[in-house]
Motif scaffolding. Structure first.
Motif, PDB file in Angstrom:
ATOM      1  N   PRO A   1      66.224 -28.410   4.291  1.00  0.00           N
ATOM      2  CA  PRO A   1      65.435 -29.538   3.776  1.00  0.00           C
ATOM      3  C   PRO A   1      66.275 -30.812   3.620  1.00  0.00           C
ATOM      4  O   PRO A   1      65.829 -31.904   3.972  1.00  0.00           O
ATOM      5  CB  PRO A   1      64.941 -29.024   2.423  1.00  0.00           C
ATOM      6  N   LYS A   2      67.503 -30.657   3.141  1.00  0.00           N
ATOM      7  CA  LYS A   2      68.387 -31.816   2.956  1.00  0.00           C
ATOM      8  C   LYS A   2      68.715 -32.467   4.305  1.00  0.00           C
ATOM      9  O   LYS A   2      68.712 -33.688   4.439  1.00  0.00           O
ATOM     10  CB  LYS A   2      69.670 -31.383   2.253  1.00  0.00           C
ATOM     11  N   LYS A   3      68.973 -31.647   5.315  1.00  0.00           N
ATOM     12  CA  LYS A   3      69.317 -32.180   6.632  1.00  0.00           C
ATOM     13  C   LYS A   3      68.130 -32.917   7.256  1.00  0.00           C
ATOM     14  O   LYS A   3      68.299 -33.980   7.857  1.00  0.00           O
ATOM     15  CB  LYS A   3      69.790 -31.054   7.550  1.00  0.00           C
ATOM     16  N   VAL A   4      66.924 -32.373   7.087  1.00  0.00           N
ATOM     17  CA  VAL A   4      65.720 -33.047   7.606  1.00  0.00           C
ATOM     18  C   VAL A   4      65.571 -34.416   6.943  1.00  0.00           C
ATOM     19  O   VAL A   4      65.345 -35.426   7.618  1.00  0.00           O
ATOM     20  CB  VAL A   4      64.453 -32.187   7.374  1.00  0.00           C
ATOM     21  N   ALA A   5      65.723 -34.450   5.628  1.00  0.00           N
ATOM     22  CA  ALA A   5      65.592 -35.712   4.897  1.00  0.00           C
ATOM     23  C   ALA A   5      66.661 -36.720   5.324  1.00  0.00           C
ATOM     24  O   ALA A   5      66.375 -37.910   5.479  1.00  0.00           O
ATOM     25  CB  ALA A   5      65.671 -35.455   3.397  1.00  0.00           C
TER      26      ALA A   5
ATOM     27  N   ARG B   1      65.772 -38.116   8.726  1.00  0.00           N
ATOM     28  CA  ARG B   1      64.654 -39.054   8.618  1.00  0.00           C
ATOM     29  C   ARG B   1      65.084 -40.377   7.994  1.00  0.00           C
ATOM     30  O   ARG B   1      64.745 -41.445   8.497  1.00  0.00           O
ATOM     31  CB  ARG B   1      63.526 -38.438   7.773  1.00  0.00           C
ATOM     32  N   THR B   2      65.863 -40.308   6.927  1.00  0.00           N
ATOM     33  CA  THR B   2      66.207 -41.533   6.202  1.00  0.00           C
ATOM     34  C   THR B   2      67.396 -42.295   6.782  1.00  0.00           C
ATOM     35  O   THR B   2      67.380 -43.518   6.824  1.00  0.00           O
ATOM     36  CB  THR B   2      66.487 -41.234   4.716  1.00  0.00           C
ATOM     37  N   ARG B   3      68.413 -41.581   7.243  1.00  0.00           N
ATOM     38  CA  ARG B   3      69.633 -42.260   7.710  1.00  0.00           C
ATOM     39  C   ARG B   3      69.673 -42.501   9.218  1.00  0.00           C
ATOM     40  O   ARG B   3      70.156 -43.536   9.660  1.00  0.00           O
ATOM     41  CB  ARG B   3      70.864 -41.471   7.283  1.00  0.00           C
ATOM     42  N   LYS B   4      69.207 -41.544   9.989  1.00  0.00           N
ATOM     43  CA  LYS B   4      69.244 -41.702  11.452  1.00  0.00           C
ATOM     44  C   LYS B   4      68.006 -42.431  11.961  1.00  0.00           C
ATOM     45  O   LYS B   4      68.101 -43.426  12.669  1.00  0.00           O
ATOM     46  CB  LYS B   4      69.345 -40.336  12.151  1.00  0.00           C
ATOM     47  N   ALA B   5      66.830 -41.893  11.591  1.00  0.00           N
ATOM     48  CA  ALA B   5      65.578 -42.470  12.086  1.00  0.00           C
ATOM     49  C   ALA B   5      65.142 -43.680  11.263  1.00  0.00           C
ATOM     50  O   ALA B   5      64.420 -44.535  11.756  1.00  0.00           O
ATOM     51  CB  ALA B   5      64.483 -41.412  12.079  1.00  0.00           C
TER      52      ALA B   5
ATOM     53  N   LYS C   1      56.789 -30.645   3.351  1.00  0.00           N
ATOM     54  CA  LYS C   1      57.132 -29.231   3.224  1.00  0.00           C
ATOM     55  C   LYS C   1      58.523 -28.971   3.810  1.00  0.00           C
ATOM     56  O   LYS C   1      59.297 -28.196   3.261  1.00  0.00           O
ATOM     57  CB  LYS C   1      56.089 -28.354   3.911  1.00  0.00           C
ATOM     58  N   TRP C   2      58.843 -29.596   4.942  1.00  0.00           N
ATOM     59  CA  TRP C   2      60.162 -29.426   5.551  1.00  0.00           C
ATOM     60  C   TRP C   2      61.260 -29.887   4.602  1.00  0.00           C
ATOM     61  O   TRP C   2      62.342 -29.331   4.578  1.00  0.00           O
ATOM     62  CB  TRP C   2      60.272 -30.213   6.842  1.00  0.00           C
ATOM     63  N   GLU C   3      60.981 -30.956   3.864  1.00  0.00           N
ATOM     64  CA  GLU C   3      61.977 -31.545   2.975  1.00  0.00           C
ATOM     65  C   GLU C   3      61.966 -30.931   1.577  1.00  0.00           C
ATOM     66  O   GLU C   3      62.809 -31.267   0.754  1.00  0.00           O
ATOM     67  CB  GLU C   3      61.759 -33.057   2.891  1.00  0.00           C
ATOM     68  N   SER C   4      61.055 -30.041   1.332  1.00  0.00           N
ATOM     69  CA  SER C   4      60.951 -29.409   0.019  1.00  0.00           C
ATOM     70  C   SER C   4      61.997 -28.313  -0.120  1.00  0.00           C
ATOM     71  O   SER C   4      62.123 -27.435   0.742  1.00  0.00           O
ATOM     72  CB  SER C   4      59.558 -28.802  -0.155  1.00  0.00           C
ATOM     73  N   GLU C   5      62.757 -28.350  -1.191  1.00  0.00           N
ATOM     74  CA  GLU C   5      63.801 -27.360  -1.438  1.00  0.00           C
ATOM     75  C   GLU C   5      63.235 -25.947  -1.541  1.00  0.00           C
ATOM     76  O   GLU C   5      63.892 -24.989  -1.196  1.00  0.00           O
ATOM     77  CB  GLU C   5      64.595 -27.698  -2.700  1.00  0.00           C
TER      78      GLU C   5
END
Length: 85
Positions: free
Chosen positions: A47-51, A54-58, A78-82
Motif C-alpha cells: 500500500p505504501k509503495k502504491v501511494a 501515485r503521489t511522487r512519480k505520477a 483499497k490498494w493504498e489501505s494498510e
C-alpha cells in the motif's frame, strides 16, 4: 508448493529457449522482451509503495490515477489501505 516449482521451471526453460533462439536471430529483440516479461515474477506493491508511486512519480490524485488505470477510485483507495496489504 509443487505447482509454483513447476511454473518456475517452465518459465526458466522458456526463457532459456528464447535466449537461444535470439542468439541465432530466430527471435526478434521485441519478441525476446515479451518472453522475458512473461517469465519474470511481477513485483509486490505494498500500500505504501502504491501511494508513493501515485503521489511522487505520477503526481496524481487518487481519482485521476484511477482514471488513468481505468479502475475506480475505490480500487485505488483499497490498494493504498494498510488493511489490504
Amino acid at each position: 508448493m509443487k505447482t509454483a516449482k513447476n511454473s518456475d521451471r517452465i518459465a526458466s526453460e522458456l526463457l532459456e529457449t528464447a535466449l537461444a533462439l535470439s542468439k541465432h536471430d530466430l527471435l526478434s529483440v521485441q519478441e525476446l522482451s515479451q518472453v522475458k516479461a512473461l517469465c519474470t515474477t511481477p513485483p509486490v506493491y505494498t500500500p505504501k509503495k502504491v501511494a508513493l508511486i501515485r503521489t511522487r512519480k505520477a503526481k496524481m490524485s487518487q481519482s485521476v490515477f484511477a482514471g488513468f488505470l481505468n479502475v475506480t477510485t475505490s480500487t485505488v483507495q483499497k490498494w493504498e489501505s494498510e488493511s489490504s496489504g
